[in-house]
Design an enzyme around this catalytic site. Structure first.
Site, PDB file in Angstrom:
ATOM      1  CE1 TYR A 439       0.685   0.306   4.568  1.00 22.59           C
ATOM      2  CE2 TYR A 439      -1.661  -0.635   4.890  1.00 22.59           C
ATOM      3  CZ  TYR A 439      -0.590  -0.135   5.399  1.00 22.59           C
ATOM      4  OH  TYR A 439      -0.404  -0.292   6.754  1.00 22.59           O
ATOM      5  CD  GLU A 440       0.414   6.088   1.147  1.00 22.05           C
ATOM      6  OE1 GLU A 440      -0.676   6.046   1.749  1.00 22.05           O
ATOM      7  OE2 GLU A 440       0.506   7.231   0.589  1.00 22.05           O
ATOM      8  N   GLY A 441       1.572   3.085  -2.372  1.00 22.63           N
ATOM      9  CA  GLY A 441       2.505   2.792  -3.776  1.00 22.63           C
ATOM     10  C   GLY A 441       3.251   1.647  -3.651  1.00 22.63           C
ATOM     11  CD  GLN A 446       7.209   4.116  -2.715  1.00 25.78           C
ATOM     12  OE1 GLN A 446       7.546   5.190  -2.254  1.00 25.78           O
ATOM     13  NE2 GLN A 446       5.687   4.002  -2.389  1.00 25.78           N
TER      14      GLN A 446
END
Lengths: 594, 594
Positions: A439-441, A446
């Protein structure tokens, strides 16, 4: 279930000895944040995490959240723990005093977030999301919205969410379909289906504040046509009391691999009333300003899981008797030696320890720079801090969450078959840690962010904010023979990273696929060098203090630094070779060949 | 839930083109095992796995096994599937025709085991354990025991277990406490508590045959005082019918991270009647003869999980639309490109593919050598095969199970957040795969076995059985310029492995802890070279066939081989550096410093 003990000695070593956290109290507005005050807050946070949150972690996983008729109930004990959390003021640490916050430096929150993630990752997700919503509104909301929402987010009576993902769009937010049409008195009506919404619905707070990406009727396609809205579950009245229920509902609770006590919801918006946050069509840039901070937060989750996994592994390795040391019995009075005498077990423990301690140092360094970026009186120093803080999120998010997962697995491996049994609590760490890489990319995203965005910013200006201090540190140690065993391998790995950086930049211009194909390995190499730098700095300190009081602490630092240099850092050589192999090995196979 | 499709084309490529499986039908007793017959059996096995076993995998995980009053019930559909499995003769493939078996070459079983592990790892554990019990009795049991048990294990009406682990002893079997006292008419009475017993109790068969490690009253302490017994759940009458219930009971069903449809039991023996298998106090050596084969079996489980994970990842990467290729839209008619255009996604898929295909080649090579070791007319050839088969189990067990886990995680990563959702079936692969690194000797123990036992056997004789063919193959390719891109990196990595081998042998003599500290990295390096060797051999074949019919198949082999050489093999350099760092970095930290 491994007991959690917050590593306060480690934390103080980093904050007070390595990073001079005392400089914060010399910044305007942080006069009261002295090292002693910070230490006292951390000690109180440790107690909360150890006594209240950690004991709920295993039962919370076993029970999970409940879903019935659109209502989500968190596992037994969570609501009560949340009340304790709120009463202790833990939701308002970094919030602005103008909105009821305590205005403490961000670094304090950083350390607390790590502790919460060790104690109970699922629990931490609820206040964590509120922090994100607070930040979004505080940076981009109108004064009216700020006055209406920030005090309630700060005092924890309302919580927040980030509603980005939809069934057809995750990474690619340009595909968002949720739409907003003008409503009455400047509000909007939002309609669409969001999925994977953490803390999307639950029983911890009286209201939930959704931050929602949606498109205006005249929006251009793609990411340039997305706007950000605030959409509360209950519409607040002018006097701050709760008004009618908004057109927001939870239609499904996801059944997940881990973080089972964190409610992950599908949220449907049906002409829900919302208000624009920031300018029309500028929702993505509003998101981006938050993303760096959210990604650092997920990195801290990985670090927190790694720490508790390490503690669980060490405890078992000390206690479990099995086999004899290869150099002869170490506990001849017992039927077998403890696991910790075995070199391969030590290798696993040190692999965790050496990465955790340097990662923590890196995280806190960046955390401190966030505070400097916000309040340092010298604009050049602020810019330097801001650049470094902009550069590091992909490395911290990806590197630390890979560490969290790897450490959880190493810990299970130390426990052997007993690690696979749910009652023992170790396998939960593996399942919980796994989400952080997604999650969160996702971590591959990244890497693309690092290579595609960060590398090029200001023609390498961000990068130099990291390379220069490392090179300067190496140069300063030239005369210190005792430091050579740390600075030589650091220097070698830095040279590899610089060479790889030049390769990625040049090759990426000619063939973008080559940079993308190298991105994950490049990120890993970068992370390795960053940890090597932190170890060299810690070793420098430890060399000077190993004879003094608490000498064993510094000697352990040196032994761990040596392990890192000898056993983990050598990976830089292979990484730089394979990342420079170019696009061809990755792109040559036609799709049908898979 | 990813659909499973057995990779029959791959399997035939390896068996028929690379390994000349046709040589088996020239061995006495295997005349009927022609390539066509083997292919027909594999096709039938594929159908069974795809249609019967794979569809039960997800529901079996969700439902798990049930435990009530000592009775274990497998998930819905398992008992019926087991009946189909038995009716198809799948339990008797490799069993001796003298006991009702089909007497097929072991390699057939190898390939079927891989398929079963892809389709339903939990299901495969039940017949897999029976195979182990069959082998133990067949190698070490008296004629009376063989006549009583082997036909029922072969026809699948009874199943088997291996009862080794106890609460205080896992790896260190010298700590076994279960005891055996003489009973009537040559039988023994067994008393003790065993844990982690796979298939220890269930509802698939009418009887369960436990093979149990226990101590005689006069047994010396440690591993030299352990004997092996057969202890049936129901005592068989002389006419083969089932007699009274024996003193064997299931006291607990473990609640596990994965393989939830496989019953993992605590089994209590309370003066249970058993019969000695092999000689008194020689239970460990009886176990050891089976262990190599059981470890290869677990390796195949890892390979099977890697394959289904890969298939699930490729299917999603073709179908999921997200983002655009860095070199411009590849599906301009759609809102986004499929994931498979993205270099970082391809990197993940190729990392799986390149390891899976070479691992399969290595496994089948060793599987074929098992058959040659058993039946080749030339004793020298038999010995050579036997040596190689003795050498490889730790490398296959550890390497393939690490691959299974890594591939399952890469597949989840390709799926992003959707991989974390239970309904999608990908996260189950992670949970299931995790056990393979733990049971049948945790992977660190495999590394110690390689370094501590296999390396020294016959002063390196076993090792040479691997090094010589690799070196000979490299030498043979000298004149083939097209092969240079494969043989050069192979040669380089082999040289590193030989250097590391010499280092481990020499340093290990001076300081045993140095060899133990290097063991896991040494094993990884060894596995990498073994895969590089298989890729070079496959590339040789593919180079000659890439222009012909089915040329795309061979071109894909070459592209994958190039990926392996460029992106995965470089790791050998770092591994050899760090493994030769010696004992000091691992041993220096005092226990209190952890």
């Amino acid at each position: 279930m491994p007991a959690y003990k917050a590593p306060l000695r480690e934390m103080r070593f980093l904050l007070e000895e390595l990073l001079d956290v005392g400089q914060l109290s010399r910044l305007p507005g942080h006069e009261e944040a002295t090292p002693d005050t910070i230490a006292a807050i951390l000690a109180a946070g440790a107690e909360l995490c150890e006594r209240e949150l950690a004991p709920l972690n295993r039962p919370g996983d076993e029970e999970g959240c409940h879903f019935e008729n659109g209502v989500v109930r968190t596992p037994a004990g969570f609501a009560e723990a949340y009340r304790t959390f709120v009463a202790g003021g833990w939701t308002s640490l970094a919030a602005d005093p103008a909105y009821g916050g305590q205005g403490l430096p961000k670094i304090v929150n950083f350390v607390i977030e790590e502790m919460i993630s060790s104690a109970n990752l699922s629990f931490g997700i609820y206040p964590g999301l509120s922090g994100g919503a607070y930040q979004a509104l505080s940076l981009h909301g109108s004064d009216v919205l700020k006055a209406r929402y920030l005090p309630r987010l700060a005092d924890g009576s309302w919580s927040g969410t980030m509603c980005l993902t939809e069934p057809q769009c995750g990474t690619d937010l340009g595909l968002v379909r949720t739409r907003a049409v003008p409503g009455e008195d400047g509000s909007w009506k939002i309609t669409g289906n969001k999925i994977f919404i953490s803390a999307g619905e639950h029983d911890l707070t009286e209201n939930i504040v959704h931050l929602v990406l949606a498109r205006l009727p005249d929006a251009p396609s793609g990411t340039r046509g997305i706007s950000l809205f605030v959409v509360p579950k209950f519409l607040p009245n002018a006097d701050g009391t709760l008004g009618p229920r908004n057109g927001v509902g939870c239609s499904r609770l996801e059944h997940k691999m881990g973080i089972r006590a964190a409610a992950t919801c599908a949220i449907d918006f049906d002409e829900a009333v919302g208000w624009l946050v920031g300018r029309p069509h500028k929702g993505m840039s509003a998101m981006f300003t938050m993303m760096n901070s959210a990604r650092l937060g997920v990195g801290l989750q990985g670090l927190g899981i790694a720490e508790i996994a390490y503690q669980g592994a060490v405890a078992y390795a000390r206690e479990r008797l099995q086999g004899r040391s290869p150099s002869g019995a170490k506990a001849p009075d017992k039927l077998a030696d403890p696991l910790i005498v075995h070199p391969d077990v030590r290798r696993m423990l040190l692999t965790m320890k050496a990465q955790i301690e340097a990662s923590r140092a890196l995280a806190y360094w960046i955390g401190l720079e966030i505070d400097l970026a916000g309040r340092h009186p010298d604009p050049a120093r602020r810019q330097a801090a801001d650049d470094l803080v902009a550069l590091m999120p992909p490395i911290i998010k990806s590197g630390f969450t890979d560490l969290g997962f790897a450490a959880a697995n190493l810990a299970v491996q130390v426990w052997g078959g007993h690690g696979y049994i749910r009652d023992n609590g170790m396998e939960q760490l593996v399942r919980d840690a796994r989400i952080c890489q997604l999650y969160e990319g996702a971590n591959g995203i990244q890497a693309l962010d690092l290579v595609g965005r960060k590398l090029g910013t200001g023609t390498g200006r961000l990068l130099r904010r990291f390379f220069h201090p490392v090179a300067a540190f190496i140069a300063e140690q030239q005369g210190d023979a005792a430091m050579a065993e740390f600075t030589l391998p650091l220097h070698k790995s830095l040279a590899r990273l610089q060479q790889a950086t030049a390769w990625v930049a040049e090759t990426g211009l000619r063939r973008p696929e080559a940079a993308a194909a190298a991105a994950s390995e490049y990120l890993e190499l970068f992370g390795l060098v960053a940890l090597a730098y932190m170890w060299a700095r810690m070793a420098k300190l430890a060399l000077g203090r190993q004879q003094g009081e608490d000498g064993a602490f510094y000697q352990a630092k040196l032994a761990t630094a040596r392990f890192f240099m000898a056993k983990l850092l050598p990976r830089h050589a292979s990484l730089s070779t394979s990342l420079m192999a170019g696009a061809e090995p990755v792109m040559a196979l036609p799709e049908a060949g898979f």
